[in-house]
Design a protein around this motif. Structure first.
Motif, PDB file in Angstrom:
ATOM      1  N   ARG A 156      -1.139  -5.576  17.298  1.00 46.79           N
ATOM      2  CA  ARG A 156      -0.670  -6.788  17.970  1.00 46.79           C
ATOM      3  C   ARG A 156       0.245  -7.628  17.079  1.00 46.79           C
ATOM      4  NH1 ARG A 156      -2.387 -11.969  17.918  1.00 46.79           N
ATOM      5  NH2 ARG A 156      -4.142 -11.397  16.591  1.00 46.79           N
ATOM      6  N   LYS A 157      -0.181  -7.899  15.842  1.00 49.13           N
ATOM      7  CA  LYS A 157       0.604  -8.772  14.964  1.00 49.13           C
ATOM      8  C   LYS A 157       1.928  -8.125  14.566  1.00 49.13           C
ATOM      9  CE  LYS A 157      -3.363 -11.269  13.073  1.00 49.13           C
ATOM     10  NZ  LYS A 157      -4.114 -11.639  11.840  1.00 49.13           N
ATOM     11  N   ASP A 158       1.895  -6.824  14.263  1.00 50.92           N
ATOM     12  CA  ASP A 158       3.139  -6.136  13.887  1.00 50.92           C
ATOM     13  C   ASP A 158       4.117  -6.116  15.050  1.00 50.92           C
ATOM     14  OD1 ASP A 158       1.966  -5.708  11.472  1.00 50.92           O
ATOM     15  OD2 ASP A 158       1.536  -3.580  11.790  1.00 50.92           O
ATOM     16  N   MET A 159       3.614  -5.809  16.249  1.00 45.66           N
ATOM     17  CA  MET A 159       4.477  -5.778  17.428  1.00 45.66           C
ATOM     18  C   MET A 159       5.028  -7.162  17.742  1.00 45.66           C
ATOM     19  SD  MET A 159       4.912  -2.778  18.821  1.00 45.66           S
ATOM     20  CE  MET A 159       4.202  -1.130  18.992  1.00 45.66           C
ATOM     21  N   ALA A 167      14.384  -8.452  11.866  1.00 38.79           N
ATOM     22  CA  ALA A 167      14.880  -8.535  10.494  1.00 38.79           C
ATOM     23  C   ALA A 167      13.767  -8.968   9.540  1.00 38.79           C
ATOM     24  CB  ALA A 167      16.053  -9.512  10.421  1.00 38.79           C
ATOM     25  N   GLN A 168      12.986  -9.946   9.931  1.00 34.75           N
ATOM     26  CA  GLN A 168      11.861 -10.396   9.107  1.00 34.75           C
ATOM     27  C   GLN A 168      10.809  -9.306   8.981  1.00 34.75           C
ATOM     28  OE1 GLN A 168      11.467 -12.969   7.266  1.00 34.75           O
ATOM     29  NE2 GLN A 168       9.279 -12.755   6.762  1.00 34.75           N
ATOM     30  N   ALA A 169      10.573  -8.593  10.067  1.00 42.08           N
ATOM     31  CA  ALA A 169       9.606  -7.488  10.024  1.00 42.08           C
ATOM     32  C   ALA A 169      10.053  -6.423   9.030  1.00 42.08           C
ATOM     33  CB  ALA A 169       9.453  -6.890  11.420  1.00 42.08           C
ATOM     34  N   ARG A 170      11.355  -6.155   8.980  1.00 42.51           N
ATOM     35  CA  ARG A 170      11.878  -5.161   8.034  1.00 42.51           C
ATOM     36  C   ARG A 170      11.762  -5.658   6.594  1.00 42.51           C
ATOM     37  NH1 ARG A 170      16.313  -4.889  10.181  1.00 42.51           N
ATOM     38  NH2 ARG A 170      16.006  -3.104  11.563  1.00 42.51           N
ATOM     39  N   VAL A 171      11.983  -6.963   6.374  1.00 46.78           N
ATOM     40  CA  VAL A 171      11.929  -7.536   5.033  1.00 46.78           C
ATOM     41  C   VAL A 171      10.528  -7.443   4.443  1.00 46.78           C
ATOM     42  CG1 VAL A 171      12.064  -9.715   3.756  1.00 46.78           C
ATOM     43  CG2 VAL A 171      13.896  -9.069   5.314  1.00 46.78           C
ATOM     44  N   GLY A 173       8.367  -5.242   4.977  1.00 47.58           N
ATOM     45  CA  GLY A 173       7.941  -3.869   4.756  1.00 47.58           C
ATOM     46  C   GLY A 173       7.455  -3.107   5.975  1.00 47.58           C
ATOM     47  N   LEU A 174       7.555  -3.704   7.161  1.00 53.58           N
ATOM     48  CA  LEU A 174       7.125  -2.988   8.361  1.00 53.58           C
ATOM     49  C   LEU A 174       8.163  -1.924   8.733  1.00 53.58           C
ATOM     50  CD1 LEU A 174       5.801  -5.894  10.637  1.00 53.58           C
ATOM     51  CD2 LEU A 174       4.482  -4.315   9.210  1.00 53.58           C
ATOM     52  N   ARG A 175       7.686  -0.818   9.266  1.00 54.31           N
ATOM     53  CA  ARG A 175       8.581   0.254   9.705  1.00 54.31           C
ATOM     54  C   ARG A 175       9.090  -0.079  11.110  1.00 54.31           C
ATOM     55  NH1 ARG A 175       5.491   5.825   7.755  1.00 54.31           N
ATOM     56  NH2 ARG A 175       5.459   5.333   5.516  1.00 54.31           N
ATOM     57  N   LYS A 177      11.628   0.928  12.872  1.00 54.49           N
ATOM     58  CA  LYS A 177      11.979   2.032  13.758  1.00 54.49           C
ATOM     59  C   LYS A 177      10.739   2.630  14.413  1.00 54.49           C
ATOM     60  CE  LYS A 177      15.579   4.394  12.992  1.00 54.49           C
ATOM     61  NZ  LYS A 177      16.643   5.290  12.480  1.00 54.49           N
ATOM     62  N   TRP A 178       9.651   2.745  13.640  1.00 57.06           N
ATOM     63  CA  TRP A 178       8.391   3.254  14.205  1.00 57.06           C
ATOM     64  C   TRP A 178       7.849   2.289  15.259  1.00 57.06           C
ATOM     65  CZ3 TRP A 178       6.203   7.935  13.731  1.00 57.06           C
ATOM     66  CH2 TRP A 178       6.640   8.758  12.694  1.00 57.06           C
ATOM     67  N   LEU A 179       7.960   0.987  14.986  1.00 59.27           N
ATOM     68  CA  LEU A 179       7.499  -0.004  15.962  1.00 59.27           C
ATOM     69  C   LEU A 179       8.351   0.053  17.223  1.00 59.27           C
ATOM     70  CD1 LEU A 179       6.808  -3.063  13.627  1.00 59.27           C
ATOM     71  CD2 LEU A 179       5.111  -1.612  14.758  1.00 59.27           C
ATOM     72  N   HIS A 180       9.659   0.257  17.035  1.00 61.82           N
ATOM     73  CA  HIS A 180      10.579   0.334  18.170  1.00 61.82           C
ATOM     74  C   HIS A 180      10.208   1.486  19.099  1.00 61.82           C
ATOM     75  CE1 HIS A 180      14.428   0.195  20.326  1.00 61.82           C
ATOM     76  NE2 HIS A 180      14.473   1.510  20.181  1.00 61.82           N
ATOM     77  N   TYR A 181      10.102   2.676  18.522  1.00 60.93           N
ATOM     78  CA  TYR A 181       9.793   3.833  19.356  1.00 60.93           C
ATOM     79  C   TYR A 181       8.324   3.861  19.783  1.00 60.93           C
ATOM     80  CZ  TYR A 181      14.446   5.662  18.513  1.00 60.93           C
ATOM     81  OH  TYR A 181      15.806   5.815  18.493  1.00 60.93           O
ATOM     82  N   GLY A 182       7.461   3.232  18.985  1.00 60.16           N
ATOM     83  CA  GLY A 182       6.067   3.113  19.405  1.00 60.16           C
ATOM     84  C   GLY A 182       5.934   2.250  20.649  1.00 60.16           C
ATOM     85  N   LEU A 183       6.681   1.141  20.689  1.00 61.03           N
ATOM     86  CA  LEU A 183       6.665   0.275  21.869  1.00 61.03           C
ATOM     87  C   LEU A 183       7.240   0.996  23.081  1.00 61.03           C
ATOM     88  CD1 LEU A 183       5.998  -2.524  22.954  1.00 61.03           C
ATOM     89  CD2 LEU A 183       8.263  -3.300  22.232  1.00 61.03           C
ATOM     90  N   LEU A 184       8.273   1.801  22.861  1.00 59.76           N
ATOM     91  CA  LEU A 184       8.850   2.578  23.954  1.00 59.76           C
ATOM     92  C   LEU A 184       7.847   3.612  24.476  1.00 59.76           C
ATOM     93  CD1 LEU A 184      12.502   3.193  22.707  1.00 59.76           C
ATOM     94  CD2 LEU A 184      11.759   1.668  24.550  1.00 59.76           C
ATOM     95  N   CYS A 185       7.107   4.245  23.564  1.00 57.49           N
ATOM     96  CA  CYS A 185       6.086   5.217  23.987  1.00 57.49           C
ATOM     97  C   CYS A 185       4.989   4.545  24.796  1.00 57.49           C
ATOM     98  CB  CYS A 185       5.474   5.901  22.760  1.00 57.49           C
ATOM     99  SG  CYS A 185       6.533   7.121  21.972  1.00 57.49           S
ATOM    100  N   MET A 186       4.563   3.373  24.345  1.00 54.44           N
ATOM    101  CA  MET A 186       3.532   2.645  25.083  1.00 54.44           C
ATOM    102  C   MET A 186       4.039   2.224  26.461  1.00 54.44           C
ATOM    103  SD  MET A 186       0.895   2.758  23.195  1.00 54.44           S
ATOM    104  CE  MET A 186       1.535   4.346  22.629  1.00 54.44           C
TER     105      MET A 186
END
Length: 279
Positions: A156-159, A167-171, A173-175, A177-186
């Motif tokens: 929940r918090k990462d999403m 941009a802040q999520a990338r800074v 250390g969150l992945r 691209k994985w969150l992007h495609y993970g949200l698309l999969c969900m």
């Protein structure tokens, strides 16, 4: 009071209504959770795109003798990946790309459906057939909805950070691209779960209306999630029961109740003044 109780209990005396109500509530709950993230991310059209793009996968899965859920998920995921690839490799904006991709895949699905003789009725795929849902389909809906709900709550918090500020999520250390495609999969899995209940065309309403209704009423994201789920559950119960007494299609009845709740939320915010963005 007794007449009101009878309005609720009489439809539930039928096993098919019990299955329909459970499927509608479960589908509505998982759609409501995901809708909060889609509203914050501005991905309303992405839900529309994937929901329409699953049609060719459904037809091809039926031809191959494979489970429809597999074809629908693969087709929806292909649409989202293809959209991302085109966006990253050309100057066209994302909403334009989504419009082209989903309309093209939906057209392919319609052509395939017209050319291939099946015992499936197109209206059941487009608008759902929750009153005719089988026990196997109900279990499929329950399992997929449980998986999506657990993943979205655990991450929940990462999403949330990804939807607010990639941009802040990338800074930190969150992945991303994985969150992007993970949200698309969900999103694709949620559409598959709701496919039998409300169909391809109406699933976009279930994915957007609860989130935007809660967005207008709430200032914090946790409250927004709860509000979205409650409005979706209420719409599922009232819409399913209303469809029984009105002898109308269940999916559209649920969507009409959700639209009415949105109008009510809009009136409340118009009187009190607009809310700030949820935090």
């Amino acid at each position: 009071m007794s007449s009101l109780l009878e309005l609720i209990t009489q439809p539930l005396s039928f096993p098919f209504m019990q299955r329909a109500l459970l499927a509608a509530m479960v589908s509505g709950m998982v759609c409501a959770i995901l809708s909060c993230y889609l509203v914050l991310k501005g991905w309303s059209l992405m839900g529309d795109a994937i929901s329409h793009a699953v049609l060719p996968g459904v037809v091809l899965a039926w031809v191959a003798g494979a489970p429809i859920v597999v074809g629908a998920f693969a087709s929806g995921l292909l649409c989202s990946v293809f959209t991302g690839y085109i966006k990253e490799n050309c100057r066209i904006k994302e909403d334009t790309v989504m419009g082209i991709v989903f309309s093209g895949m939906f057209a392919i699905g319609l052509v395939l459906f017209a050319r291939i003789e099946t015992d499936q009725h197109l209206s059941h795929i487009l608008f759902g057939n929750v009153l005719g849902i089988s026990n196997a389909e109900l279990w499929q809906c329950l399992i997929i909805s449980l998986i999506v709900t657990l993943v979205m709550l655990v991450k929940r918090k990462d999403m949330l950070l990804y939807c607010f500020d990639p941009a802040q999520a990338r800074v930190i250390g969150l992945r991303v691209k994985w969150l992007h495609y993970g949200l698309l999969c969900m999103l694709a899995l949620t559409i598959v779960a709701a496919l039998q209940a409300i169909g391809i065309v109406l699933v976009i309403a279930m994915l957007i209306t609860p989130g935007i209704t809660a967005f207008m009423l709430c200032r914090r994201f946790n409250t927004m999630l709860i509000c979205a789920v409650l409005t979706s559950l209420f719409s599922s119960v009232v819409g399913t029961l209303a469809s029984f007494w009105l002898d109308a299609a269940t999916g559209p009845c649920i969507v009409l109740v959700q639209a009415s709740l949105f109008l009510l939320a809009w009136l409340i915010t118009a009187i009190k003044g607009p809310n700030k963005k949820p935090a």
